[in-house]
Design an enzyme around this catalytic site. Sequence first.
Site, PDB file in Angstrom:
ATOM      1  N   ASP A 177       0.865  -1.181   0.000  1.00  0.00           N
ATOM      2  CA  ASP A 177       0.000   0.000   0.000  1.00  0.00           C
ATOM      3  C   ASP A 177       0.902   1.231   0.000  1.00  0.00           C
ATOM      4  O   ASP A 177       1.943   1.250   0.668  1.00  0.00           O
ATOM      5  CB  ASP A 177      -0.897  -0.014   1.239  1.00  0.00           C
ATOM      6  CG  ASP A 177      -1.868   1.150   1.267  1.00  0.00           C
ATOM      7  OD1 ASP A 177      -2.988   0.998   0.785  1.00  0.00           O
ATOM      8  OD2 ASP A 177      -1.484   2.220   1.780  1.00  0.00           O
ATOM      9  N   ASN A 185      -3.295  12.692  -4.636  1.00  0.00           N
ATOM     10  CA  ASN A 185      -4.520  12.874  -5.416  1.00  0.00           C
ATOM     11  C   ASN A 185      -5.211  14.180  -5.069  1.00  0.00           C
ATOM     12  O   ASN A 185      -5.680  14.920  -5.944  1.00  0.00           O
ATOM     13  CB  ASN A 185      -5.478  11.706  -5.156  1.00  0.00           C
ATOM     14  CG  ASN A 185      -5.449  10.658  -6.259  1.00  0.00           C
ATOM     15  OD1 ASN A 185      -4.893  10.875  -7.321  1.00  0.00           O
ATOM     16  ND2 ASN A 185      -6.039   9.515  -5.994  1.00  0.00           N
ATOM     17  N   HIS A 190      -6.220  13.806  -9.802  1.00  0.00           N
ATOM     18  CA  HIS A 190      -6.271  12.374 -10.116  1.00  0.00           C
ATOM     19  C   HIS A 190      -5.355  11.995 -11.281  1.00  0.00           C
ATOM     20  O   HIS A 190      -4.846  10.872 -11.324  1.00  0.00           O
ATOM     21  CB  HIS A 190      -7.705  11.954 -10.432  1.00  0.00           C
ATOM     22  CG  HIS A 190      -8.602  11.963  -9.232  1.00  0.00           C
ATOM     23  ND1 HIS A 190      -8.515  11.011  -8.246  1.00  0.00           N
ATOM     24  CD2 HIS A 190      -9.586  12.822  -8.849  1.00  0.00           C
ATOM     25  CE1 HIS A 190      -9.420  11.265  -7.307  1.00  0.00           C
ATOM     26  NE2 HIS A 190     -10.080  12.358  -7.655  1.00  0.00           N
ATOM     27  N   ASP A 194      -2.755   9.012 -11.186  1.00  0.00           N
ATOM     28  CA  ASP A 194      -2.688   7.925 -12.159  1.00  0.00           C
ATOM     29  C   ASP A 194      -1.262   7.721 -12.666  1.00  0.00           C
ATOM     30  O   ASP A 194      -0.790   6.593 -12.806  1.00  0.00           O
ATOM     31  CB  ASP A 194      -3.619   8.211 -13.341  1.00  0.00           C
ATOM     32  CG  ASP A 194      -5.091   8.055 -12.979  1.00  0.00           C
ATOM     33  OD1 ASP A 194      -5.376   7.514 -11.904  1.00  0.00           O
ATOM     34  OD2 ASP A 194      -5.943   8.477 -13.786  1.00  0.00           O
ATOM     35  N   ASP A 220      -4.530   2.148  -4.542  1.00  0.00           N
ATOM     36  CA  ASP A 220      -3.064   2.121  -4.446  1.00  0.00           C
ATOM     37  C   ASP A 220      -2.586   0.841  -3.775  1.00  0.00           C
ATOM     38  O   ASP A 220      -1.510   0.815  -3.165  1.00  0.00           O
ATOM     39  CB  ASP A 220      -2.563   3.354  -3.686  1.00  0.00           C
ATOM     40  CG  ASP A 220      -3.086   3.430  -2.265  1.00  0.00           C
ATOM     41  OD1 ASP A 220      -4.219   2.967  -2.014  1.00  0.00           O
ATOM     42  OD2 ASP A 220      -2.374   3.939  -1.386  1.00  0.00           O
TER      43      ASP A 220
END
Length: 302
Positions: A177, A185, A190, A194, A220
């Site tokens: 994680d 973000n 976003h 990405d 994630d």
Amino acid sequence: MLFYFYRKAKISEARLNTMFNHAPLVLIILNDKNHILKWNFEAEKTFLWKANEVLGKNVLLVVPIGEQDAVQKVFAAVHREQQVVYHENLNLKKDGQKILCEWINAPFKSQSEESNFIICMARDITEKKALEKKLEQAALYDNLTALPNRALILEKLKKALALAARNQAKLALLFCDLDGFKEVNDSLGHKAGDVLLQIVAKRLLQTIREMDDVGRLGGDEFLIILQDVGSLENAQKIVDKLCEAVAQPCQLNSEELITIHASIGVSIYPDDAIDFDALIHQSDKKMYQTKLKNKAIKNAYV
């Protein structure tokens, strides 16, 4: 009367030729030496050779060298067994382009039963196979990172566990994680998030061994399978390399350069669990414990 039957036979032959030439699939007739006797319009369209360029030549001229042995075995089986044989293989067009075709090869004899012939029916399935591959990619691979998606990585885990059990080997499952991903973000958007996921996915894939697997569970979160790892110590060495790789600065755009860290939990089969769900639960639990430790260390320096 004789003229009537002769004329009827000629009409039938003409109709057959018309049907052969205008059939909506490749039709090729070969003799017992696999030389081309007839070559219809669809064959011309598919392979770009005109009939007068190929008649009398071996049909292997439309087969790449690496495929020729297999194709010759197919024709030999048709001649020998006098049975229909289906197969797929790469073929060559006159311009050198390779296409994938599916073939139906059927035997037949001349009226005198003295010669064996093969009628080959084929169609170009290059685009069909490409579409099937795209659909498979969409169903089994994550659209953003191109890693195996949740369904595929869990299926790979099931198979890896079965292999480990059969070989009495140890397997490590890593639950990964990213620390602070939500903040990236929220602050950069976003699109930047990405790009970060794509960079991390590539680094994870480049760090693990060829025999291992990594997939994206969602968000994630990533799942990594280390096969035949030997011990927890060996798994931890790979974890350290993964964390180091993820922590390298990431260039998200022309201006933003950020550093992010990974929290990774490790569970070992069969030491920590032998059950599929239990092993995932253990690695998830240890990942959360690692995340709390990383947070505590970060806060201590603030």
